[in-house]
Design a protein around this motif. Structure first.
Motif, PDB file in Angstrom:
ATOM      1  N   ASP B 148      33.805 -48.699  48.619  1.00 11.71           N
ATOM      2  CA  ASP B 148      34.601 -49.797  48.564  1.00 11.71           C
ATOM      3  C   ASP B 148      36.462 -49.717  48.502  1.00 11.71           C
ATOM      4  O   ASP B 148      37.059 -50.265  49.242  1.00 11.71           O
ATOM      5  CB  ASP B 148      34.282 -51.015  47.568  1.00 11.71           C
ATOM      6  CG  ASP B 148      34.906 -52.542  47.957  1.00 11.71           C
ATOM      7  OD1 ASP B 148      34.664 -53.213  48.878  1.00 11.71           O
ATOM      8  OD2 ASP B 148      35.599 -52.738  47.099  1.00 11.71           O
ATOM      9  N   ALA B 149      36.594 -48.999  47.343  1.00  7.59           N
ATOM     10  CA  ALA B 149      37.770 -48.694  47.026  1.00  7.59           C
ATOM     11  C   ALA B 149      38.486 -47.884  48.268  1.00  7.59           C
ATOM     12  O   ALA B 149      39.598 -47.954  48.512  1.00  7.59           O
ATOM     13  CB  ALA B 149      37.915 -48.006  45.732  1.00  7.59           C
ATOM     14  N   ALA B 150      37.500 -46.787  48.964  1.00  9.15           N
ATOM     15  CA  ALA B 150      38.357 -46.239  49.952  1.00  9.15           C
ATOM     16  C   ALA B 150      38.584 -47.210  51.145  1.00  9.15           C
ATOM     17  O   ALA B 150      39.606 -47.024  52.036  1.00  9.15           O
ATOM     18  CB  ALA B 150      37.035 -45.095  50.371  1.00  9.15           C
ATOM     19  N   GLY B 151      37.721 -48.137  51.254  1.00  9.67           N
ATOM     20  CA  GLY B 151      38.084 -49.193  52.378  1.00  9.67           C
ATOM     21  C   GLY B 151      39.293 -50.125  51.868  1.00  9.67           C
ATOM     22  O   GLY B 151      39.215 -51.167  52.722  1.00  9.67           O
ATOM     23  N   GLY B 152      39.761 -50.200  50.831  1.00  7.77           N
ATOM     24  CA  GLY B 152      40.698 -51.045  50.282  1.00  7.77           C
ATOM     25  C   GLY B 152      40.266 -52.224  49.477  1.00  7.77           C
ATOM     26  O   GLY B 152      41.035 -53.124  49.309  1.00  7.77           O
TER      27      GLY B 152
END
Lengths: 46, 242
Positions: B148-152
């Motif tokens: 999720d963090a990698a996708g912003g």
């Protein structure tokens, strides 16, 4: 009915599972670390 | 503490500290196991199965120490926003889960010849099994949060909250043999006190120290792996964007 258990079999089984499990975790973690750092370095060089 | 927040500085330290923990840890853990198995005398009640103590107890301690590491790192992540704290918590989850599983398996093997059964649903065994399920949940949640963090997205703090809430189980495991009737024996080692004879205590303590060093080395190796994955993803994203 009495059941005869060889206690040493339980000792060796516990030790084998514990030591093999622990060494597998160490080896797997080192392998995963080396693979991830190699991939990062390869991406940097591109 | 924030001096270690720089990933480059952390990597410089981790490169020499990781083998410095792993090598003596392996020597101490395997040496103490051999010492205990070869020289510790059979117990008058448990016979030679008492030697399972030298593998079971360090695994159980580190299963609980793993979640304590997650809880402390989660506090540091939530309160001080230390960038490496979340990575340290994630890195401690897998070795913590492995030691918890090994503690359950070796305990079950020990239970069969001493209690006559592989498993009982008492307070100690059940709360320790719950710890293993908490680890599985944390690992799945942390993986999802990283994606999720990698996708912003902003789900990065959810594993830290889960890590803190799950810490409630640690004192329950510790006190379970005092609060409820159990086949499991009461605590043999408490703060500054031990009811274990020295012939068992010394190989146990040296082995536990060795296993702890191994745990530290594995956590550092997994932190290096997670950092490398994050750096790779960030570089690939920058390249894709422009």
């Amino acid at each position: 009915m009495h059941e005869r258990l060889d206690q040493w079999e339980f000792v060796w089984a516990a030790l084998a599972i514990g030591v093999v499990g622990m060494l597998t975790m160490v080896g797997w973690s080192l392998f995963a670390m080396i693979r991830a750092e190699r991939r990062r370095d390869a991406v940097r060089r591109k | 503490m924030h001096g270690f927040a720089n990933p480059a500085r952390f990597l410089r330290i981790a490169r020499w500290l990781m083998p410095a923990l792993l090598v003596p840890g392996l020597v101490m853990a395997l040496g103490a196991l051999a010492w205990g198995v070869a020289y510790a005398p059979p117990d008058h009640l448990m016979g030679v199965t008492v030697k399972i103590l030298f593998i079971h107890v360090p695994c159980v301690w580190l299963g609980m120490a793993g979640w304590s590491t997650i809880a402390v790192s989660s506090v540091v992540e939530l309160v001080w926003r230390h960038p490496l704290a979340g990575i340290a918590a994630r890195a401690a989850a897998v070795p913590g889960a492995v030691f918890t599983a090994l503690g359950l398996i070796t305990g079950s093997i020990w239970g069969r010849p001493t209690w006559g059964t592989w498993w009982v649903w008492d307070g100690r065994l059940t709360s320790f099994l719950i710890l293993l399920f908490l680890y599985f949940g944390y690992i799945a949640l942390a993986d999802a949060a990283q994606r999720d963090a990698a996708g912003g997205g902003g789900a990065g703090r959810i594993p830290a909250i889960f890590g803190l809430v799950g810490a409630i189980n640690i004192p329950i495991i510790n006190r379970s043999v005092v609060w409820w009737n159990s086949l499991h024996q009461p605590p043999s080692i408490t703060m500054g006190r031990s009811s274990i004879d020295g012939t068992y205590l010394w190989p146990l303590l040296i082995g536990a120290l060795g296993f702890s060093l191994i745990f530290g080395g594995v956590v550092l190796a997994r932190m290096r792996m997670l950092l490398a994955q994050i750096q790779t993803e960030a570089r690939l994203r920058r390249k894709a964007l422009g």
